[in-house]
Motif scaffolding. Structure first.
Motif, PDB file in Angstrom:
ATOM      1  N   GLY A   1     -24.256   4.734   8.380  1.00 58.21           N
ATOM      2  CA  GLY A   1     -23.942   3.826   9.480  1.00 58.21           C
ATOM      3  C   GLY A   1     -22.940   2.749   9.125  1.00 58.21           C
ATOM      4  N   LEU A   2     -22.416   2.748   7.893  1.00 59.18           N
ATOM      5  CA  LEU A   2     -21.498   1.709   7.448  1.00 59.18           C
ATOM      6  C   LEU A   2     -20.043   2.137   7.633  1.00 59.18           C
ATOM      7  CD1 LEU A   2     -23.215   0.686   4.085  1.00 59.18           C
ATOM      8  CD2 LEU A   2     -23.376  -0.509   6.275  1.00 59.18           C
ATOM      9  N   ASP A   3     -19.199   1.159   7.913  1.00 58.69           N
ATOM     10  CA  ASP A   3     -17.757   1.401   7.941  1.00 58.69           C
ATOM     11  C   ASP A   3     -17.228   1.441   6.504  1.00 58.69           C
ATOM     12  OD1 ASP A   3     -17.707   1.393  10.731  1.00 58.69           O
ATOM     13  OD2 ASP A   3     -17.464  -0.788  10.804  1.00 58.69           O
ATOM     14  N   PHE A   4     -16.057   2.054   6.342  1.00 52.85           N
ATOM     15  CA  PHE A   4     -15.447   2.089   5.016  1.00 52.85           C
ATOM     16  C   PHE A   4     -13.957   1.834   5.155  1.00 52.85           C
ATOM     17  CE2 PHE A   4     -15.220   6.451   6.562  1.00 52.85           C
ATOM     18  CZ  PHE A   4     -13.905   6.794   6.306  1.00 52.85           C
ATOM     19  N   GLU A   5     -13.341   1.458   4.054  1.00 52.37           N
ATOM     20  CA  GLU A   5     -11.901   1.241   4.025  1.00 52.37           C
ATOM     21  C   GLU A   5     -11.327   1.836   2.749  1.00 52.37           C
ATOM     22  OE1 GLU A   5     -10.590  -2.781   3.613  1.00 52.37           O
ATOM     23  OE2 GLU A   5     -12.408  -3.406   2.545  1.00 52.37           O
ATOM     24  N   ILE A   6     -10.057   2.215   2.821  1.00 54.12           N
ATOM     25  CA  ILE A   6      -9.358   2.770   1.668  1.00 54.12           C
ATOM     26  C   ILE A   6      -8.523   1.657   1.044  1.00 54.12           C
ATOM     27  CG2 ILE A   6      -7.785   4.548   0.856  1.00 54.12           C
ATOM     28  CD1 ILE A   6     -10.419   5.609   1.949  1.00 54.12           C
ATOM     29  N   ILE A   7      -8.763   1.384  -0.229  1.00 53.32           N
ATOM     30  CA  ILE A   7      -8.087   0.296  -0.929  1.00 53.32           C
ATOM     31  C   ILE A   7      -7.035   0.889  -1.859  1.00 53.32           C
ATOM     32  CG2 ILE A   7      -8.396  -1.662  -2.481  1.00 53.32           C
ATOM     33  CD1 ILE A   7     -11.258  -1.858  -1.498  1.00 53.32           C
ATOM     34  N   PRO A   8      -5.759   0.479  -1.731  1.00 53.35           N
ATOM     35  CA  PRO A   8      -4.707   1.016  -2.613  1.00 53.35           C
ATOM     36  C   PRO A   8      -4.995   0.695  -4.071  1.00 53.35           C
ATOM     37  CG  PRO A   8      -3.769  -0.192  -0.751  1.00 53.35           C
ATOM     38  CD  PRO A   8      -5.247  -0.483  -0.751  1.00 53.35           C
ATOM     39  N   PHE A   9      -4.443   1.526  -4.939  1.00 52.05           N
ATOM     40  CA  PHE A   9      -4.617   1.313  -6.374  1.00 52.05           C
ATOM     41  C   PHE A   9      -3.999  -0.013  -6.803  1.00 52.05           C
ATOM     42  CE2 PHE A   9      -3.324   1.786 -10.809  1.00 52.05           C
ATOM     43  CZ  PHE A   9      -4.501   2.213 -11.393  1.00 52.05           C
ATOM     44  N   SER A  10      -2.878  -0.393  -6.173  1.00 52.17           N
ATOM     45  CA  SER A  10      -2.223  -1.662  -6.450  1.00 52.17           C
ATOM     46  C   SER A  10      -1.432  -2.066  -5.211  1.00 52.17           C
ATOM     47  CB  SER A  10      -1.295  -1.542  -7.673  1.00 52.17           C
ATOM     48  OG  SER A  10      -0.169  -0.746  -7.358  1.00 52.17           O
ATOM     49  N   ASP A  11      -0.674  -3.157  -5.323  1.00 54.62           N
ATOM     50  CA  ASP A  11       0.157  -3.630  -4.221  1.00 54.62           C
ATOM     51  C   ASP A  11       1.509  -2.948  -4.166  1.00 54.62           C
ATOM     52  OD1 ASP A  11      -1.811  -5.359  -3.353  1.00 54.62           O
ATOM     53  OD2 ASP A  11      -1.109  -7.014  -4.611  1.00 54.62           O
ATOM     54  N   ASP A  12       1.732  -1.996  -5.030  1.00 56.29           N
ATOM     55  CA  ASP A  12       2.987  -1.256  -5.030  1.00 56.29           C
ATOM     56  C   ASP A  12       3.149  -0.494  -3.711  1.00 56.29           C
ATOM     57  OD1 ASP A  12       4.525   1.488  -5.754  1.00 56.29           O
ATOM     58  OD2 ASP A  12       5.218  -0.134  -7.034  1.00 56.29           O
ATOM     59  N   PRO A  13       4.354  -0.482  -3.108  1.00 56.66           N
ATOM     60  CA  PRO A  13       4.555   0.227  -1.832  1.00 56.66           C
ATOM     61  C   PRO A  13       4.144   1.686  -1.884  1.00 56.66           C
ATOM     62  CG  PRO A  13       6.445  -1.172  -2.317  1.00 56.66           C
ATOM     63  CD  PRO A  13       5.568  -1.211  -3.527  1.00 56.66           C
ATOM     64  N   ARG A  14       4.373   2.336  -3.020  1.00 54.49           N
ATOM     65  CA  ARG A  14       3.982   3.741  -3.159  1.00 54.49           C
ATOM     66  C   ARG A  14       2.468   3.905  -3.072  1.00 54.49           C
ATOM     67  NH1 ARG A  14       5.562   8.930  -2.390  1.00 54.49           N
ATOM     68  NH2 ARG A  14       4.839  10.337  -4.051  1.00 54.49           N
ATOM     69  N   ASP A  15       1.744   3.004  -3.719  1.00 51.41           N
ATOM     70  CA  ASP A  15       0.283   3.069  -3.671  1.00 51.41           C
ATOM     71  C   ASP A  15      -0.232   2.792  -2.265  1.00 51.41           C
ATOM     72  OD1 ASP A  15       0.177   3.642  -6.363  1.00 51.41           O
ATOM     73  OD2 ASP A  15       0.017   1.550  -6.966  1.00 51.41           O
ATOM     74  N   LYS A  16       0.418   1.880  -1.561  1.00 51.09           N
ATOM     75  CA  LYS A  16       0.014   1.599  -0.177  1.00 51.09           C
ATOM     76  C   LYS A  16       0.285   2.805   0.727  1.00 51.09           C
ATOM     77  CE  LYS A  16       0.568  -3.430  -0.367  1.00 51.09           C
ATOM     78  NZ  LYS A  16       1.247  -4.622   0.210  1.00 51.09           N
ATOM     79  N   GLU A  17       1.367   3.510   0.460  1.00 47.91           N
ATOM     80  CA  GLU A  17       1.672   4.714   1.235  1.00 47.91           C
ATOM     81  C   GLU A  17       0.604   5.786   1.017  1.00 47.91           C
ATOM     82  OE1 GLU A  17       5.073   8.253   1.402  1.00 47.91           O
ATOM     83  OE2 GLU A  17       5.321   6.520   0.080  1.00 47.91           O
ATOM     84  N   ILE A  18       0.183   5.951  -0.233  1.00 45.98           N
ATOM     85  CA  ILE A  18      -0.860   6.938  -0.540  1.00 45.98           C
ATOM     86  C   ILE A  18      -2.162   6.557   0.146  1.00 45.98           C
ATOM     87  CG2 ILE A  18      -2.250   7.925  -2.395  1.00 45.98           C
ATOM     88  CD1 ILE A  18       0.151   7.616  -4.245  1.00 45.98           C
ATOM     89  N   ALA A  19      -2.529   5.279   0.075  1.00 39.33           N
ATOM     90  CA  ALA A  19      -3.782   4.823   0.689  1.00 39.33           C
ATOM     91  C   ALA A  19      -3.755   5.025   2.202  1.00 39.33           C
ATOM     92  CB  ALA A  19      -4.029   3.355   0.341  1.00 39.33           C
ATOM     93  N   ALA A  20      -2.611   4.758   2.823  1.00 40.18           N
ATOM     94  CA  ALA A  20      -2.501   4.936   4.276  1.00 40.18           C
ATOM     95  C   ALA A  20      -2.686   6.403   4.659  1.00 40.18           C
ATOM     96  CB  ALA A  20      -1.147   4.423   4.762  1.00 40.18           C
ATOM     97  N   PHE A  21      -2.131   7.307   3.846  1.00 40.32           N
ATOM     98  CA  PHE A  21      -2.290   8.743   4.123  1.00 40.32           C
ATOM     99  C   PHE A  21      -3.757   9.160   3.994  1.00 40.32           C
ATOM    100  CE2 PHE A  21      -2.601  13.080   2.419  1.00 40.32           C
ATOM    101  CZ  PHE A  21      -2.002  13.793   3.449  1.00 40.32           C
TER     102      PHE A  21
END
Length: 531
Positions: free
Chosen positions: A90-110
């Motif tokens: 019943g809990l929500d979840f979120e995907i946290i990027p490995f770091s603040d690097d744009p590439r890591d944020k792109e992976i997390a968004a996917f």
């Protein structure tokens, strides 16, 4: 070629390209998977010990069938396991990027897009959380392609009785139609979630292994309780037949005794008699219920870590709160274990197949923090900010109270004043908000409290301007050797004129002008209100 040379060449070789996903279904569900041997029929301590020993040797088939039956037959056990699972699903979840690097944020968004768009992901979580009771749970990933990306088309749960540990090397295998002797699980194809209720082998780590004995004793108790309830209050019926009675006469007499008990009517052969014997029951009639409740309490302790939130028994509020905290600790542990499994067996393959990245893997985090008392939090922030002067980022407060930050030109709510404008007529920088300000008759426009409040706001917003304007004076004060030297310097008209030129009061003057405009507007509004 020597072994050392081969190792050196392998170390210098470029990394292998990402593997393509295996799109074939390996552990195809059998028609017989839905059938079990029902090992709980005629379950005795000896039979239960044999089933557990088989599991110790790696063959968990009968143990898993028994665990399945236990959940089906015992409503209390089922409800406790469901409560434990639902606390996570019943809990929500979120995907946290490995770091603040744009590439890591792109992976997390996917990854977030893939998991968020997966239909029935809560069912996948529920299937994997079956490991809480049985020690492990396995689901097979069905891979596919969509617009050049490798995606998950479906995740299918596989029954635990299909898996076993090889007795030779303790390797974990699955039985399939093509490999009845067992097949090692291919990489990046299965999600294997393990739960360790205690240290030891995974075949012995499930909670149901601990609960099995309580289930057995409760099973005996319920059987005797039902038999007791069937005859409770009825007198003993004793039939007597005459010497030389035939077997047919004896059968007829026994049938009559049974009918008299169930139908209160019957016939008997001539020469036979029936006596009704009543006995005083000295033992407590709630013995069976007390034993059943005791078994339920032990089951609750094993699954939830406590009993007060699972049973209707008494207990103080403080005790219940303490027990709820224990249960929350289990929820946090379940969330962390499931998140670790999903990151290893689901998110990592998605990253490898789509980005060729097997190290900078994003994390999945469940929102398992308990709800806070927001009013108490607001009061604490009020003291920290308003009285102590602690600098608190506004982003923290927005996140703490789940309030979205306003856009640049977005209309924002503000406290209503008794009359006149409700917001300052000049552009505001994001202030460090004062929480739980009390707006009442003693803080309305025209009052000293309101004036002090505006002055404090002006000082906070103009802190940078005042600091810049008075920087030359502060520098002179720091460099002055004594008060006499500072006094002589201030009496020198030429030095004071140069000091004034060095002071940049442009921003401070602009701020004061704005404040004066606002004060003028508020004064006019008050005057109009009186007339």
């Amino acid at each position: 070629m020597s072994r050392r040379k081969r190792q050196r060449q392998n170390a210098q070789a470029p990394p292998a390209p990402p593997r393509r996903p295996d799109t074939q279904e390996i552990a195809v569900a059998h028609v017989t998977d839905k059938y079990s041997e029902y090992p709980s029929n005629g379950l005795t301590p000896v039979k239960l010990a044999e089933i557990l020993k088989e599991a110790d040797a790696g063959d968990v088939l009968r143990q898993m069938e028994l665990f399945e039956e236990m959940e089906e037959k015992d409503p209390h056990l089922f409800s406790q396991l469901q409560t434990r699972k639902n606390a996570v699903t019943g809990l929500d979840f979120e995907i946290i990027p490995f770091s603040d690097d744009p590439r890591d944020k792109e992976i997390a968004a996917f990854i977030e897009e893939q998991l968020g768009g997966m239909e029935g992901f809560e069912d996948v979580e529920n299937d994997l959380l079956d490991a809480i009771g049985k020690g492990f749970a396995v689901s097979e990933i069905m891979w596919g392609y969509d617009e050049g990306h490798v995606v998950v088309t479906q995740i299918k749960s596989r029954h635990q009785k299909r898996f076993f540990w090889d007795s030779l090397d303790d390797s974990f295998k699955v039985r399939t139609q093509e490999h009845s002797e067992g097949l090692l699980l291919p990489a990046n194809k299965f999600i294997v979630h393990r739960y360790k209720a205690r240290s030891g082998h995974s075949s012995r780590a499930g909670i149901l292994r601990v609960v099995a004995w309580m289930y057995l004793f409760k099973n005996y108790d319920l059987k005797d309780w039902v038999s007791f309830a069937e005859v409770y209050g009825l007198p003993l019926r004793l039939g007597k037949y005459a010497p030389g009675a035939s077997e047919a006469d004896k059968v007829a007499l026994m049938q009559a005794l049974i009918q008299i008990g169930a139908d209160a009517a019957g016939i008997i052969p001539d020469g036979t008699t029936i006596d009704f014997i009543t006995t005083e029951k000295t033992s407590s009639t709630d013995l069976y219920e007390r034993l059943a409740r005791y078994c339920d309490e032990q089951i609750s302790k094993a699954i939830l870590g406590q009993t007060l939130t699972s049973d209707s028994g008494g207990g103080s509020y403080a005790q219940s709160k303490t027990h709820n905290d224990v249960r929350h600790d289990l929820t946090v542990a379940d969330c962390k274990a499931l998140a670790s499994t999903l990151r290893r067996d689901l998110i990592r393959p998605l990253c490898i197949f789509n980005f060729g990245e097997d190290k900078r893997i994003p994390k999945i985090q469940f929102d398992c923090e308990e709800g806070e008392d927001l009013e108490q939090t607001a009061n604490i922030l009020d003291v920290l900010i308003g009285k102590i002067g602690l600098r608190v980022p506004t982003s923290y407060i927005y996140k703490k109270f789940s309030i979205p930050e306003p856009e640049a030109d977005e209309e924002v709510a503000a406290p209503r004043a008794a009359a006149g404008p409700s917001v300052l007529p000049f552009k505001q920088e994001p202030p460090a908000p004062t929480i739980a300000l009390k707006a009442g008759a003693d803080a309305g426009p025209g009052t000293q409290a309101h004036i002090d409040r505006l002055a404090d706001a002006a000082v906070r917003r103009g802190a940078g301007s005042f600091k810049k304007a008075f920087a030359p004076i502060l520098k002179i004060i720091e460099n002055a050797g004594s008060l006499e030297e500072l006094r002589d310097m201030m009496e020198d008209e030429k030095a004071v004129a140069e000091l004034y030129k060095a002071m940049d009061v442009t921003q401070a003057e602009e701020l004061l002008q704005k404040v004066m405009v606002y004060a003028n507007l508020e004064g006019r509004a008050l005057e109009d209100g009186r007339h």
